[in-house]
Design a protein around this motif. Structure first.
Motif, PDB file in Angstrom:
ATOM      1  N   PRO A 189       0.813  -1.225   0.000  1.00 45.78           N
ATOM      2  CA  PRO A 189       0.000   0.000   0.000  1.00 45.78           C
ATOM      3  C   PRO A 189       0.845   1.273   0.000  1.00 45.78           C
ATOM      4  CG  PRO A 189      -0.922  -1.604   1.528  1.00 45.78           C
ATOM      5  CD  PRO A 189       0.384  -2.169   1.055  1.00 45.78           C
ATOM      6  N   GLU A 190       1.938   1.277   0.775  1.00 49.79           N
ATOM      7  CA  GLU A 190       2.779   2.467   0.844  1.00 49.79           C
ATOM      8  C   GLU A 190       3.456   2.752  -0.491  1.00 49.79           C
ATOM      9  OE1 GLU A 190       3.039  -0.168   2.794  1.00 49.79           O
ATOM     10  OE2 GLU A 190       2.237   0.527   4.721  1.00 49.79           O
ATOM     11  N   THR A 191       4.008   1.695  -1.123  1.00 47.13           N
ATOM     12  CA  THR A 191       4.680   1.871  -2.409  1.00 47.13           C
ATOM     13  C   THR A 191       3.695   2.277  -3.487  1.00 47.13           C
ATOM     14  OG1 THR A 191       6.350   0.233  -1.800  1.00 47.13           O
ATOM     15  CG2 THR A 191       6.146   0.760  -4.130  1.00 47.13           C
ATOM     16  N   LEU A 192       2.495   1.694  -3.462  1.00 46.90           N
ATOM     17  CA  LEU A 192       1.478   2.036  -4.460  1.00 46.90           C
ATOM     18  C   LEU A 192       1.067   3.502  -4.334  1.00 46.90           C
ATOM     19  CD1 LEU A 192      -0.400   1.207  -6.745  1.00 46.90           C
ATOM     20  CD2 LEU A 192      -2.054   0.434  -5.023  1.00 46.90           C
TER      21      LEU A 192
ATOM     22  N   GLY B   5       1.113 -28.640 -10.859  1.00 43.97           N
ATOM     23  CA  GLY B   5       2.048 -29.386 -11.690  1.00 43.97           C
ATOM     24  C   GLY B   5       3.262 -29.838 -10.918  1.00 43.97           C
ATOM     25  N   TYR B   6       3.076 -30.042  -9.613  1.00 47.82           N
ATOM     26  CA  TYR B   6       4.135 -30.530  -8.704  1.00 47.82           C
ATOM     27  C   TYR B   6       5.346 -29.587  -8.642  1.00 47.82           C
ATOM     28  CZ  TYR B   6       1.212 -34.622  -8.844  1.00 47.82           C
ATOM     29  OH  TYR B   6       0.126 -35.463  -8.761  1.00 47.82           O
ATOM     30  N   THR B   7       5.075 -28.299  -8.837  1.00 45.23           N
ATOM     31  CA  THR B   7       6.143 -27.305  -8.713  1.00 45.23           C
ATOM     32  C   THR B   7       6.082 -26.564  -7.378  1.00 45.23           C
ATOM     33  OG1 THR B   7       4.834 -25.516  -9.698  1.00 45.23           O
ATOM     34  CG2 THR B   7       6.085 -26.922 -11.211  1.00 45.23           C
ATOM     35  N   GLY B   8       4.919 -26.539  -6.753  1.00 42.61           N
ATOM     36  CA  GLY B   8       4.739 -25.785  -5.518  1.00 42.61           C
ATOM     37  C   GLY B   8       4.330 -24.341  -5.734  1.00 42.61           C
ATOM     38  N   TYR B   9       4.206 -23.934  -7.004  1.00 43.06           N
ATOM     39  CA  TYR B   9       3.902 -22.530  -7.303  1.00 43.06           C
ATOM     40  C   TYR B   9       2.831 -22.424  -8.380  1.00 43.06           C
ATOM     41  CZ  TYR B   9       8.478 -21.772  -5.082  1.00 43.06           C
ATOM     42  OH  TYR B   9       9.548 -21.761  -4.216  1.00 43.06           O
ATOM     43  N   ILE B  10       2.018 -21.371  -8.274  1.00 45.00           N
ATOM     44  CA  ILE B  10       1.053 -21.027  -9.319  1.00 45.00           C
ATOM     45  C   ILE B  10       0.999 -19.507  -9.444  1.00 45.00           C
ATOM     46  CG2 ILE B  10      -1.373 -21.006 -10.024  1.00 45.00           C
ATOM     47  CD1 ILE B  10      -1.791 -23.634  -8.772  1.00 45.00           C
ATOM     48  N   GLY B  11       1.297 -19.000 -10.629  1.00 45.61           N
ATOM     49  CA  GLY B  11       1.221 -17.562 -10.862  1.00 45.61           C
ATOM     50  C   GLY B  11       2.439 -16.824 -10.333  1.00 45.61           C
ATOM     51  N   ARG B  12       2.515 -15.534 -10.715  1.00 48.31           N
ATOM     52  CA  ARG B  12       3.625 -14.702 -10.253  1.00 48.31           C
ATOM     53  C   ARG B  12       3.103 -13.358  -9.764  1.00 48.31           C
ATOM     54  NH1 ARG B  12       8.277 -14.616 -14.744  1.00 48.31           N
ATOM     55  NH2 ARG B  12       6.505 -14.333 -16.149  1.00 48.31           N
ATOM     56  N   ILE B  13       3.918 -12.712  -8.964  1.00 50.89           N
ATOM     57  CA  ILE B  13       3.584 -11.406  -8.422  1.00 50.89           C
ATOM     58  C   ILE B  13       4.860 -10.573  -8.386  1.00 50.89           C
ATOM     59  CG2 ILE B  13       4.024 -12.004  -5.989  1.00 50.89           C
ATOM     60  CD1 ILE B  13       1.459 -10.395  -5.302  1.00 50.89           C
ATOM     61  N   GLY B  14       4.703  -9.265  -8.435  1.00 48.72           N
ATOM     62  CA  GLY B  14       5.871  -8.396  -8.481  1.00 48.72           C
ATOM     63  C   GLY B  14       6.462  -8.120  -7.114  1.00 48.72           C
ATOM     64  N   ILE B  15       7.774  -7.937  -7.091  1.00 45.10           N
ATOM     65  CA  ILE B  15       8.443  -7.343  -5.931  1.00 45.10           C
ATOM     66  C   ILE B  15       9.085  -6.054  -6.440  1.00 45.10           C
ATOM     67  CG2 ILE B  15       8.785  -9.497  -4.682  1.00 45.10           C
ATOM     68  CD1 ILE B  15      11.684  -9.520  -5.632  1.00 45.10           C
ATOM     69  N   PHE B  16       9.056  -5.024  -5.604  1.00 42.66           N
ATOM     70  CA  PHE B  16       9.377  -3.686  -6.089  1.00 42.66           C
ATOM     71  C   PHE B  16      10.337  -2.953  -5.156  1.00 42.66           C
ATOM     72  CE2 PHE B  16       5.133  -4.813  -7.569  1.00 42.66           C
ATOM     73  CZ  PHE B  16       5.235  -4.578  -8.928  1.00 42.66           C
ATOM     74  N   GLU B  17      11.115  -2.082  -5.776  1.00 38.43           N
ATOM     75  CA  GLU B  17      12.023  -1.183  -5.066  1.00 38.43           C
ATOM     76  C   GLU B  17      11.818   0.196  -5.673  1.00 38.43           C
ATOM     77  OE1 GLU B  17      16.221  -2.374  -4.451  1.00 38.43           O
ATOM     78  OE2 GLU B  17      16.718  -0.523  -5.531  1.00 38.43           O
ATOM     79  N   LEU B  18      11.192   1.101  -4.926  1.00 36.32           N
ATOM     80  CA  LEU B  18      10.839   2.409  -5.467  1.00 36.32           C
ATOM     81  C   LEU B  18      11.711   3.496  -4.846  1.00 36.32           C
ATOM     82  CD1 LEU B  18       9.029   4.117  -7.271  1.00 36.32           C
ATOM     83  CD2 LEU B  18       7.386   4.258  -5.377  1.00 36.32           C
TER      84      LEU B  18
END
Length: 399
Positions: free
Chosen positions: A134-137, A325-338
């Protein structure tokens, strides 16, 4: 992951094979389809959540007709097999309007195909869905509503820069603003925005296009990428003459952008005066909610991450299941440095302060979260894993 049954070219259904491949890519949220010829077969791989996964193989006999079908759709030269070609076509799959960007490249066994599947719904979700805190947005929203200045979005290929920029344009796109873009290529077509694809062979590169575009009286300009000193200089000067400029640059982090521009020959005082903000970003895979399990961080792990040894920290990791699919992950999300420069940091830019001094000031005085810090916050909230954050940020300069 679902698998498509092998289809023989003799069945005369190359069209069906290509359509099913693209539909399968959409079902699995794949960003790219790699069609790779080998000595006796073609290998099909999807890039899902940034990782390549093999989907199926087919006899080498279907390679040429499959390449020809893609070239016909993309208006490419079927007879040309020795030179790379680029094109695109559109199709609808599962009620989704798709743009498919095509790249061919000659190899010893035939032409390699790379199809990038561009789903317009991904860029219409808006900035809040990308993973900003929220702060970065709030801080970024303030930046993009400035009347002039330049905002850099940085990161390597595949880090989500284009999605962020298009989401930004959607956010500020109103009838009282004249927005124009220079792109290579135009990935998504947006209403009310004048979009131009650069064509260096015709003399329309980023620098030439930007010079001409300034005479069109735009309020906001998106420059797809700053690749050279001339483009960098014109973009920065444009930001000082009443235009809001959005662009991308390939740097590891936000502070690195300052040194990169200086290396390009842009005057430090212009960089300091024009820069509204620098957003560095990466994409991390999100944990599968079906199979993710919680565990307590060990003292050794907390020490490695620079976390408090006395604080009880619960993390999560993906075990792997059929859903993901036995990967442990679904989808991606951003990490940010502003990075939001203040008066003191601008003075440091002009004075030629070192990377480390500026980084220390930004993190300690301006309280800027680094990419790794933001990633670890998401790991502590159970959105992603520590291993994924470390994988994505391992190559970045950290304190």
């Amino acid at each position: 992951m679902a698998h498509q049954e092998t289809i023989d070219a003799s069945e005369g259904i190359i069209v069906k094979l290509l359509t099913n491949l693209i539909r399968l890519a959409v079902i699995n949220n794949a960003s790219d389809i790699h069609i790779e010829p080998e000595a006796d077969k073609i290998r099909i791989r999807f890039r899902i959540d940034g990782i390549l996964r093999e989907v199926e193989t087919h006899p080498i006999s279907i390679h040429d007709p499959l390449v020809a079908r893609v070239k016909v759709l993309s208006n490419l030269n079927i007879a040309e097999r020795r030179k790379p070609q680029d094109g695109r076509f559109q199709m609808t799959a599962d009620n989704k309007q798709l743009d498919v960007r095509v790249s061919t490249f000659p190899t010893m066994y035939g032409e390699n195909l790379e199809l990038r599947v561009l789903n317009k719904t991904n860029i219409l979700l808006g900035l809040p869905s990308l993973g900003f805190s929220p702060e970065t947005l709030n801080q970024f929203n303030t930046m993009i509503h400035q009347p002039y200045g330049i905002i850099f979005v940085t990161g390597p290929n595949g880090s989500g820069k284009t999605t962020t920029l298009y989401s930004t344009l959607n956010t500020i796109n109103t009838s009282d603003k004249d927005i124009a873009t220079l792109e290579d290529p135009v990935e998504y077509q947006l209403p009310l925005i004048r979009q131009t694809q650069v064509d260096p062979d015709a003399g329309l590169d980023f620098a030439a296009g930007l010079r001409s575009l300034l005479r069109q009286d735009p309020d906001v300009i998106l420059v797809g990428e700053v690749r050279d000193a001339e483009t960098a200089s014109i973009a920065v000067r444009s930001a000082l003459t009443g235009h809001l400029v959005l662009t991308t640059l390939h740097t590891n982090d936000s502070i690195g952008t300052i040194n990169r521009l200086t290396d390009m020959g842009v005057e430090r005082v212009l960089i300091a005066s024009a820069t509204v903000g620098v957003l560095a970003q990466r994409l991390v895979r999100q944990l599968c909610t079906t199979c993710a399990e919680s565990y307590e961080a060990s003292p050794a792990l907390k020490q490695q991450l620079g976390l408090s040894a006395t604080e009880a920290i619960t993390l999560r990791k993906g075990v792997g299941c059929e859903t993901c699919g036995y990967t442990g992950y679904i989808g991606r999300i951003g990490i940010f440095e502003l990075l939001a420069p203040d008066k003191k940091l601008r003075a440091m830019m002009i004075d030629g302060a070192s990377y480390q001094d500026m980084k220390t000031y930004a993190t300690q005085t301006l309280h800027m979260l680094t990419l790794r810090d933001d990633g670890l916050e998401k790991a502590k909230r159970g959105i992603t894993s520590v291993e994924e954050v470390l994988r994505v940020t391992a190559g970045d300069i950290t304190e």
